[in-house]
Design an enzyme around this catalytic site. Structure first.
Site, PDB file in Angstrom:
ATOM      1  N   ASP A 181       0.824  -1.212   0.000  1.00 25.01           N
ATOM      2  CA  ASP A 181       0.000   0.000   0.000  1.00 25.01           C
ATOM      3  C   ASP A 181       0.859   1.263   0.000  1.00 25.01           C
ATOM      4  O   ASP A 181       2.095   1.201   0.151  1.00 25.01           O
ATOM      5  CB  ASP A 181      -0.961   0.003   1.198  1.00 25.01           C
ATOM      6  N   ASP A 195      -7.230  -3.141  14.324  1.00 21.75           N
ATOM      7  CA  ASP A 195      -8.604  -3.503  13.948  1.00 21.75           C
ATOM      8  C   ASP A 195      -8.620  -4.644  12.931  1.00 21.75           C
ATOM      9  O   ASP A 195      -9.640  -4.933  12.321  1.00 21.75           O
ATOM     10  CB  ASP A 195      -9.343  -2.278  13.385  1.00 21.75           C
ATOM     11  N   HIS A 254      -6.994  -4.797  10.082  1.00 24.99           N
ATOM     12  CA  HIS A 254      -6.849  -4.485   8.655  1.00 24.99           C
ATOM     13  C   HIS A 254      -5.570  -5.079   8.092  1.00 24.99           C
ATOM     14  O   HIS A 254      -4.516  -5.040   8.728  1.00 24.99           O
ATOM     15  CB  HIS A 254      -6.991  -2.985   8.357  1.00 24.99           C
ATOM     16  N   GLU A 307      -9.648  -1.856   5.565  1.00 23.24           N
ATOM     17  CA  GLU A 307     -10.275  -1.615   6.865  1.00 23.24           C
ATOM     18  C   GLU A 307     -11.469  -2.561   7.049  1.00 23.24           C
ATOM     19  O   GLU A 307     -11.925  -3.190   6.088  1.00 23.24           O
ATOM     20  CB  GLU A 307     -10.747  -0.160   6.922  1.00 23.24           C
TER      21      GLU A 307
HETATM   22  C1  GLP Z   1      -0.490   0.398   8.501  1.00 24.18           C
HETATM   23  C2  GLP Z   1      -0.217  -0.389   7.224  1.00 24.18           C
HETATM   24  C3  GLP Z   1      -0.459  -1.858   7.410  1.00 24.18           C
HETATM   25  C4  GLP Z   1       0.257  -2.341   8.661  1.00 24.18           C
HETATM   26  C5  GLP Z   1      -0.317  -1.625   9.844  1.00 24.18           C
HETATM   27  C6  GLP Z   1       0.249  -2.096  11.173  1.00 24.18           C
HETATM   28  O1  GLP Z   1      -1.810   0.720   8.683  1.00 24.18           O
HETATM   29  N1  GLP Z   1      -1.003   0.057   6.133  1.00 24.18           N
HETATM   30  O2  GLP Z   1      -0.011  -2.560   6.254  1.00 24.18           O
HETATM   31  O3  GLP Z   1       0.129  -3.720   8.784  1.00 24.18           O
HETATM   32  O4  GLP Z   1      -0.016  -0.249   9.688  1.00 24.18           O
HETATM   33  O5  GLP Z   1       1.409  -1.435  11.478  1.00 24.18           O
HETATM   34  P1  GLP Z   1       2.369  -1.806  12.676  1.00 24.18           P
HETATM   35  O6  GLP Z   1       3.137  -2.984  12.208  1.00 24.18           O
HETATM   36  O7  GLP Z   1       3.221  -0.589  12.848  1.00 24.18           O
HETATM   37  O8  GLP Z   1       1.516  -2.102  13.841  1.00 24.18           O
END
Ligand code: GLP
Length: 262
Positions: free
Chosen positions: A70, A139, A141, A146
């Site tokens: 993304d 959440d 995602h 989402e």
């Molecule tokens: C963002 C990214 C996700 C990622 C998430 C969790 O929202 N778009 O791809 O998995 O963060 O991030 P973290 O690993 O910092 O908890």
């Protein structure tokens, strides 16, 4: 679904990096190995370990093509919170991957729909993704899909929830308003079409999400639960993320994966 529980974050990252390296090294033929990659704090330790292996000559990325999950819409590459910047800073600048093998959605495109359609076409042109590594939000995602995103969604524009913007504001001076409101993201269907999916889930704050992914029903409320329908999905997690699993589930996975915990 496999759930590989490791004692702590470092061991989880080491396990995941060993797994990815073994897959790349076992890959034969002219076709490149196609690897899907995430951003976030969860994969940082995996990237560090892969960089170490590359420097030690235990793995090469010369025949690896990557597709990132993304990118924020409206952030230029040079912005230190763009995922393009993150990936180069944490990984690509430190390994031997050819620049032309790196694919990241362009957050500055003036044709988001076209950009996403071309991304799907490019993935297909390589014969699909061999292994998609992912992380999840609190959440549940997966990429920026989402809650209530279709479980068969493809790459497209996603609106970020207020909750996600609040969580991610830690990288934007703690101001949720500074977090872009939209992103481009691969779909849940894009991820589950991959031959293998490896998702990292660590920390107490992901405990509910891990339980929903593993023990809950398949539901668009927790988009990560789509992994239950994948024939080769692995979750690598740490003890801290297991706090909401039932004791039975926890013991079951420790038992059948005991060799993998060494
Ligand atoms: C963002 C990214 C996700 C990622 C998430 C969790 O929202 N778009 O791809 O998995 O963060 O991030 P973290 O690993 O910092 O908890």
């Amino acid at each position: 679904m496999r759930v590989v529980i490791q004692e702590n974050y470092e061991k989880m990252c080491k396990w995941a990096a060993d797994y990815i390296a073994a897959k790349i090294n076992a890959h034969a033929g002219d076709r490149p190995f196609v690897l899907g990659l995430p951003t976030g704090s969860s994969p940082i330790g995996v990237y560090q370990e892969l960089v170490r292996k590359n420097r030690a000559g235990k793995i090469t990325f010369k025949n690896v093509v990557t597709f990132n999950m993304d990118e924020y819409l409206g952030l230029p590459r040079e912005h230190d919170q763009s995922y393009w910047y993150f990936m180069h800073d944490n990984f690509f600048n430190h390994v031997d991957i050819p620049a032309e093998n790196i694919n990241i959605l362009n957050g500055m495109t003036d044709d988001p729909e076209g950009e996403c359609a071309r991304y799907e076409e490019k993935i297909a042109s390589y014969g699909g993704i061999d292994l998609f590594m992912g992380g999840i939000g609190v959440d549940g995602h997966l990429a920026f899909n989402e809650p209530y995103t279709s479980l068969s969604s493809r790459t497209g524009v996603r609106a970020l929830t207020t909750d996600t913007r609040i969580v991610n504001s830690r990288f934007f001076g703690n101001d949720p308003e500074k977090v872009p409101a939209y992103a481009l993201s691969v779909g849940i269907g894009t991820v589950t079409d991959s031959k293998e999916v490896l998702v990292l889930i660590n920390g107490h704050n992901k405990a509910r999400a891990l339980a929903a992914t593993v023990e809950g029903g398949v539901s668009q409320k927790w988009t990560c639960s789509a992994l239950q329908l994948h024939p080769a999905a692995i979750i690598a997690c740490d003890e801290a993320a297991c706090g909401e699993l039932t004791v039975d589930t926890y013991k079951y996975f420790l038992d059948i994966e005991k060799e993998e915990r060494l």
